[in-house]
Design an enzyme around this catalytic site. Structure first.
Site, PDB file in Angstrom:
ATOM      1  N   PRO A  46       0.799  -1.226   0.000  1.00  0.00           N
ATOM      2  CA  PRO A  46       0.000   0.000   0.000  1.00  0.00           C
ATOM      3  C   PRO A  46       0.835   1.280   0.000  1.00  0.00           C
ATOM      4  CG  PRO A  46      -0.843  -1.538   1.635  1.00  0.00           C
ATOM      5  CD  PRO A  46       0.434  -2.111   1.110  1.00  0.00           C
ATOM      6  N   ASN A  47       0.365   2.216  -0.788  1.00  0.00           N
ATOM      7  CA  ASN A  47       0.871   3.590  -0.864  1.00  0.00           C
ATOM      8  C   ASN A  47       2.217   3.742  -1.556  1.00  0.00           C
ATOM      9  OD1 ASN A  47      -1.369   4.829   0.538  1.00  0.00           O
ATOM     10  ND2 ASN A  47      -0.565   3.860   2.391  1.00  0.00           N
TER      11      ASN A  47
ATOM     12  N   ARG B 272       4.719  11.240  -1.471  1.00  0.00           N
ATOM     13  CA  ARG B 272       4.309  10.858  -0.112  1.00  0.00           C
ATOM     14  C   ARG B 272       5.468  11.055   0.856  1.00  0.00           C
ATOM     15  NH1 ARG B 272       4.032   4.953   2.408  1.00  0.00           N
ATOM     16  NH2 ARG B 272       3.112   5.505   4.402  1.00  0.00           N
TER      17      ARG B 272
ATOM     18  N   TYR C 160      10.578   9.223   2.796  1.00  0.00           N
ATOM     19  CA  TYR C 160      10.731   8.263   1.703  1.00  0.00           C
ATOM     20  C   TYR C 160      11.555   8.777   0.533  1.00  0.00           C
ATOM     21  CZ  TYR C 160       7.140   5.837   4.303  1.00  0.00           C
ATOM     22  OH  TYR C 160       6.431   5.198   5.296  1.00  0.00           O
TER      23      TYR C 160
ATOM     24  N   ASN D  58       8.303  -5.407  -0.565  1.00  0.00           N
ATOM     25  CA  ASN D  58       8.106  -4.310   0.382  1.00  0.00           C
ATOM     26  C   ASN D  58       6.632  -4.375   0.759  1.00  0.00           C
ATOM     27  OD1 ASN D  58       7.667  -1.965   1.795  1.00  0.00           O
ATOM     28  ND2 ASN D  58       9.045  -0.746   0.517  1.00  0.00           N
TER      29      ASN D  58
ATOM     30  N   ALA E  97       2.508  -1.227   4.779  1.00  0.00           N
ATOM     31  CA  ALA E  97       1.682  -1.364   5.991  1.00  0.00           C
ATOM     32  C   ALA E  97       1.314  -2.815   6.289  1.00  0.00           C
ATOM     33  CB  ALA E  97       0.422  -0.516   5.874  1.00  0.00           C
TER      34      ALA E  97
ATOM     35  N   HIS F 269       3.022  -5.063   9.231  1.00  0.00           N
ATOM     36  CA  HIS F 269       2.773  -5.025  10.664  1.00  0.00           C
ATOM     37  C   HIS F 269       1.530  -5.773  11.130  1.00  0.00           C
ATOM     38  CE1 HIS F 269       5.844  -2.081  10.106  1.00  0.00           C
ATOM     39  NE2 HIS F 269       5.050  -1.372   9.344  1.00  0.00           N
TER      40      HIS F 269
ATOM     41  N   ASP G 199       1.139 -15.926   6.078  1.00  0.00           N
ATOM     42  CA  ASP G 199       0.833 -17.328   5.808  1.00  0.00           C
ATOM     43  C   ASP G 199       1.063 -17.677   4.337  1.00  0.00           C
ATOM     44  OD1 ASP G 199       0.247 -17.643   8.468  1.00  0.00           O
ATOM     45  OD2 ASP G 199      -1.935 -17.702   8.188  1.00  0.00           O
TER      46      ASP G 199
ATOM     47  N   GLU H  45      12.656  -9.370   2.215  1.00  0.00           N
ATOM     48  CA  GLU H  45      11.776  -8.284   2.654  1.00  0.00           C
ATOM     49  C   GLU H  45      12.585  -6.993   2.590  1.00  0.00           C
ATOM     50  OE1 GLU H  45       9.327  -6.903   6.665  1.00  0.00           O
ATOM     51  OE2 GLU H  45      10.771  -8.538   6.791  1.00  0.00           O
TER      52      GLU H  45
ATOM     53  N   HIS I  75      12.542  -2.527   2.959  1.00  0.00           N
ATOM     54  CA  HIS I  75      11.881  -1.294   3.397  1.00  0.00           C
ATOM     55  C   HIS I  75      12.784  -0.124   3.034  1.00  0.00           C
ATOM     56  CE1 HIS I  75       8.771  -3.431   5.561  1.00  0.00           C
ATOM     57  NE2 HIS I  75       9.721  -4.249   5.984  1.00  0.00           N
TER      58      HIS I  75
ATOM     59  N   ARG J 291      11.283   4.105  13.548  1.00  0.00           N
ATOM     60  CA  ARG J 291      10.018   4.814  13.326  1.00  0.00           C
ATOM     61  C   ARG J 291       9.072   4.588  14.502  1.00  0.00           C
ATOM     62  NH1 ARG J 291       8.462   4.825   7.727  1.00  0.00           N
ATOM     63  NH2 ARG J 291       6.852   6.238   8.474  1.00  0.00           N
TER      64      ARG J 291
ATOM     65  N   ARG K 152       5.495   0.151  14.056  1.00  0.00           N
ATOM     66  CA  ARG K 152       6.245  -0.313  12.882  1.00  0.00           C
ATOM     67  C   ARG K 152       7.413  -1.236  13.249  1.00  0.00           C
ATOM     68  NH1 ARG K 152       4.428   2.857   8.584  1.00  0.00           N
ATOM     69  NH2 ARG K 152       3.697   4.932   9.189  1.00  0.00           N
TER      70      ARG K 152
END
Length: 147
Positions: free
Chosen positions: A10-11, A18, A23, A74, A77, A80, A87, A98, A100, A107, A111
């Site tokens: 998301p985002n 943003r 970022y 990535n 949201a 978390h 799963d 993973e 970020h 943060r 998070r």
């Protein structure tokens, strides 16, 4: 070339506009180009995707597992709280890194916990867009080793 799925939650399509103080100013399209260029140099065929929809993300993860495609993820949201994503990722059949852009540990407290980290091969965080480059380098090394 080895196929690699680079998934963004998301985002992330809002990169560049943003919260640039957190970022950076690299746009989503610039990040996609960076990943594709890096992939070509590493003999990886990068498929770069973004969704705000958890169900769509799960479908992509299932497809990657079925086809044994390595992933750079990535989860944004979803990191978390998405036990459904965790799963699905637990069913992976190829390396999963993973990533970020920021370092979640520096943060807000919510998070600090990643529900997906425990099923990932590794996590790279806090290096801005370079986090993706490092993740793709890890994928290239892991696939060369047959991991």
């Amino acid at each position: 070339m080895i196929p690699v799925l680079v998934l963004n939650g998301p985002n992330l399509r809002r990169l560049g506009v943003r919260e640039p103080d957190k970022y950076g100013t690299t746009s989503y399209d610039d990040l996609a180009a960076l990943c594709r260029d890096t992939g070509r140099r590493l003999n990886l065929n990068v498929d770069f995707k973004q969704t705000d929809d958890e169900a769509e993300m799960l479908r992509w993860v299932h497809e990657a597992a079925d086809l044994r495609i390595p992933m750079v993820l990535n989860p944004a949201a979803f990191t978390h709280y998405s036990y459904a994503l965790r799963d699905a990722l637990a069913q992976r059949t190829a390396p999963l890194i993973e990533v970020h852009i920021t370092n979640p540990a520096t943060r807000e407290e919510f998070r600090h916990t990643s529900v997906v980290a425990g099923v990932a091969t590794g996590t790279i965080a806090g290096f801005g867009p370079m986090s993706y480059v490092l993740a793709l380098q890890a994928i290239a090394e892991l696939t060369a080793e047959g991991a």
